[in-house]
Design an enzyme around this catalytic site. Structure first.
Site, mmCIF file in Angstrom:
data_model
loop_
_atom_site.group_PDB
_atom_site.id
_atom_site.type_symbol
_atom_site.label_atom_id
_atom_site.label_comp_id
_atom_site.label_asym_id
_atom_site.label_seq_id
_atom_site.Cartn_x
_atom_site.Cartn_y
_atom_site.Cartn_z
ATOM 1 N N HIS A 250 0.833 -1.210 0.000
ATOM 2 C CA HIS A 250 0.000 0.000 0.000
ATOM 3 C C HIS A 250 0.873 1.268 0.000
ATOM 4 C CE1 HIS A 250 -3.518 -2.481 0.700
ATOM 5 N NE2 HIS A 250 -3.151 -2.830 1.904
HETATM 6 O O1 RIB Z 1 -5.369 0.782 3.963
HETATM 7 C C1 RIB Z 1 -3.979 0.719 3.999
HETATM 8 C C2 RIB Z 1 -3.417 1.852 4.787
HETATM 9 O O2 RIB Z 1 -3.845 1.762 6.141
HETATM 10 C C3 RIB Z 1 -1.875 1.819 4.848
HETATM 11 O O3 RIB Z 1 -1.398 3.128 4.921
HETATM 12 C C4 RIB Z 1 -1.601 1.074 6.125
HETATM 13 O O4 RIB Z 1 -0.348 1.451 6.707
HETATM 14 C C5 RIB Z 1 -2.722 1.554 7.003
HETATM 15 O O5 RIB Z 1 -2.331 2.792 7.564
#
Ligand code: RIB
Ligand code: CA
Length: 317
Positions: A250
């Site tokens: 992500h």
């Molecule tokens: O949905 C993914 C996000 O949420 C990423 O930034 C992970 O680190 C959490 O913060």
């Protein structure tokens, strides 16, 4: 030619990988790391940022703690995805310094006023609370931001907190709405693309085999996430038969875009953040009546992205 960036983050396992990738990229001049509550409480995310920079031998980069919770709502219980310490229990040496003795929003304001306008980009890896607070409390400084690249949202994709909402947006939807409507150019890196950049155990083994101490640490963080993923399935009584546990990149996708947008396809879309507290609360929806035009990443060359991340992380000491 390097670009000045500030990374706003809630480390977090994928935040950690993003910091490794950013620190491996001479193209990014990291002015500072601002922290926000999200994956865990502010004290935890701030402590993790200090530990990660210490491990990376980058103690010259200042860490500045920001908001301890959402702008206008209570935090919700966070699933144990990143482990109790937010880093999957990884053994990291204690940092030998503290965060700066100033609130991140004040520090951001001063840093942006100090530098020529449109020369600093913000790479946001967590809830957008700090940035929304800056827009509201220091508008003249916020206007000087050249752009924000933020991981968050699920546009034509299911969410990961509810069916509709992704974690960073769902944690503070009001903040996201303020940032999207601020007039600062925003590039959104939603689950629509980050779920297509998935590291499997084979990729993680190549990371371990090909790299030095930092790649080994990254391998350990990913392994902790995968172990935890399976353990949470078992705890729920769900089958793990045939489960291909993978690590979603992500937050590293934000750094990837900052380094080379050509990994991604993008569309300018009128987005609205749902803040009504009902079933679709925290959703990022395409609304033709919205005045918040956001560059949304809608496609990615996942294999090329993973190969690039592997090459950069294994080149580190
Ligand atoms: O949905 C993914 C996000 O949420 C990423 O930034 C992970 O680190 C959490 O913060
Ligand atoms: Ca994050």
């Amino acid at each position: 030619m390097s670009e000045a960036v500030i990374i706003d983050t809630d480390p977090g396992l994928d935040d950690a990988l993003a910091l490794f990738l950013a620190c491996a990229s001479p193209k990014l001049e990291i002015l500072g790391i601002t922290t926000v509550a999200g994956n865990l409480a502010l004290s935890g995310t701030t402590g993790n940022a200090l530990k990660l920079l210490h491990y990376l031998d980058r103690n010259e980069i200042p860490v500045i703690a920001g908001c301890a919770g959402p702008l206008r709502r209570e935090s919700f219980e966070v699933a144990d995805i990143h482990g109790k310490d937010g880093l999957g229990g990884a053994e990291l040496p204690s940092p030998e310094r503290q965060a700066l003795d100033i609130h991140a929003v004040e520090w951001l304001g001063e840093e942006l006023l100090r530098r020529p306008t449109n020369t600093v980009r913000i790479l946001a890896l967590g809830p957008l609370t700090n940035l929304a607070h800056l827009v509201e409390s220091r508008p003249a400084a916020a206007k000087r931001i050249s752009g924000i690249v933020a991981m968050g949202g699920a546009v034509r994709e299911a969410g990961n907190v509810t069916e509709f909402a992704e974690f960073n947006i769902a944690t503070d939807p009001e903040a996201a709405a303020i940032v999207f409507g601020s007039g600062i150019p925003v590039t959104l890196v939603p689950l629509d693309v980050t779920r297509k950049v998935l590291a499997d155990r084979e990729w993680n083994a190549a990371l371990l085999a090909g790299g030095g101490r930092i790649a080994r640490m990254a391998n350990g963080l990913i392994e902790a996430y995968l172990r935890n993923l399976v353990a949470r399935r078992v705890a729920k009584g769900a089958s793990t038969h045939g489960l291909a546990a993978k690590f979603p990149m992500h937050d590293p996708c934000v750094i990837l875009h900052a380094l080379d947008p050509s990994f991604f396809r993008a569309e300018d879309l009128p987005l609205r953040v749902v803040t009504d507290g009902f079933e679709r609360d925290g959703a990022t929806v395409i609304d033709p009546h919205s005045k918040s035009l956001v560059e949304v990443l809608t496609g990615v060359d996942g294999d090329h992205a993973l190969a690039f991340i592997l090459e950069r992380l294994t080149a580190l000491p």
